[in-house]
Design an enzyme around this catalytic site. Sequence first.
Site, PDB file in Angstrom:
ATOM      1  N   THR A 148       0.829  -1.207   0.000  1.00 53.84           N
ATOM      2  CA  THR A 148       0.000   0.000   0.000  1.00 53.84           C
ATOM      3  C   THR A 148       0.863   1.256   0.000  1.00 53.84           C
ATOM      4  OG1 THR A 148      -1.797  -1.160   1.112  1.00 53.84           O
ATOM      5  CG2 THR A 148      -1.814   1.235   1.270  1.00 53.84           C
ATOM      6  N   ILE A 172      -4.747  -6.417   9.228  1.00 54.72           N
ATOM      7  CA  ILE A 172      -3.812  -5.411   8.717  1.00 54.72           C
ATOM      8  C   ILE A 172      -4.553  -4.720   7.592  1.00 54.72           C
ATOM      9  CG2 ILE A 172      -1.629  -4.958   7.539  1.00 54.72           C
ATOM     10  CD1 ILE A 172      -0.391  -7.222   9.119  1.00 54.72           C
ATOM     11  N   TYR A 209       2.516 -13.544   4.420  1.00 60.22           N
ATOM     12  CA  TYR A 209       1.515 -12.704   3.757  1.00 60.22           C
ATOM     13  C   TYR A 209       1.084 -13.377   2.468  1.00 60.22           C
ATOM     14  CZ  TYR A 209      -0.504  -8.458   1.612  1.00 60.22           C
ATOM     15  OH  TYR A 209      -1.336  -7.545   1.003  1.00 60.22           O
ATOM     16  N   ARG A 223      -2.155 -10.475  -6.018  1.00 55.88           N
ATOM     17  CA  ARG A 223      -0.965  -9.705  -6.393  1.00 55.88           C
ATOM     18  C   ARG A 223       0.223 -10.595  -6.748  1.00 55.88           C
ATOM     19  NH1 ARG A 223      -0.778  -4.134  -5.427  1.00 55.88           N
ATOM     20  NH2 ARG A 223      -2.549  -3.285  -4.294  1.00 55.88           N
ATOM     21  N   TYR A 278       5.377 -13.120  -9.062  1.00 52.54           N
ATOM     22  CA  TYR A 278       5.783 -13.176 -10.464  1.00 52.54           C
ATOM     23  C   TYR A 278       6.315 -14.555 -10.885  1.00 52.54           C
ATOM     24  CZ  TYR A 278       7.591 -12.030 -15.049  1.00 52.54           C
ATOM     25  OH  TYR A 278       7.813 -12.036 -16.399  1.00 52.54           O
TER      26      TYR A 278
END
Length: 291
Positions: free
Chosen positions: A47, A206, A135, A140, A109
């Site tokens: 973020t 979070i 995480y 993403r 990726y």
Amino acid sequence: MEQLRGTGVALVTPFKADESIDWNALEKLINYVIDGGVDYVVSLGTTGETPTLSSEEKLDLMKFTFEKVAKRVPVVVGIGDYNTRDVVKRLETCPLDEAAAILSVAPYYSKPTQEGIYQHYKTIAAASPKPIILYNVPGRTGRNMTADTTLRLAHEVENIVAMKEASGEMVQCMQILRDKPKDFIVVSGDDALALAQLACGMDGVISVAANYFATDFSAMVKAALNNDYPAARALNNKMLKGFDLMFSENNPAGIKAFLANRGLVENYFRLPVVPATDGLYQQIGDYLSKY
């Protein structure tokens, strides 16, 4: 790691028109969220547009956050990458004495296998001077970290103490909560699902939204953790449309539009992130005028 219970906020990185870091705005934001009741802050999360920050800027941001938080709440530092060796090097060289823990995103990726994800985390946990928070954010990273992999890490690697779960897969979340070690902390990484996940047994959130909704979001989480679900539902319902607007185009474009509306930061970014469209910005303004 009881200090990871409750509301953590993944801080944005404010920029000026020339794309330099707006240190005054960051200090204002840090004070705003702490005064609003968050339990800890996360520096250098995605973020905060960390992929666009240089190594020197990341180091400066971390030190600045430690200084301005001034031990009022714990600080979690984000250090993650698809290059395991690079993560290890940063963990061994960054000044992390004041960090409560490290939030480390699953490798992105390269889309490693579950065994690759396990070995990545086992390696960085061995190198880290601080506890590691897993995480999982497949939207993403391109690869979901399964419940089996999470539980294997939680049970077998001593320095892995918590997880931020942002897969949106509720059954997977419940499997982790059912089978995790007793003292392993699980927090939500989905603002819109947080209340439901707290009801399933998660220990906190979070949050992106807590950058703006610091007071109400923190109160919602506290109410849920105290089993006061009528109060938690009322607060969640109040914010629910805001969550939808905040994430409808991009994070952090949405949250910065909220913060700019309140005058906490300016609405600037580094490419490839661009500001929210005029239409969304207007919708956010209309929603906040009635909030």
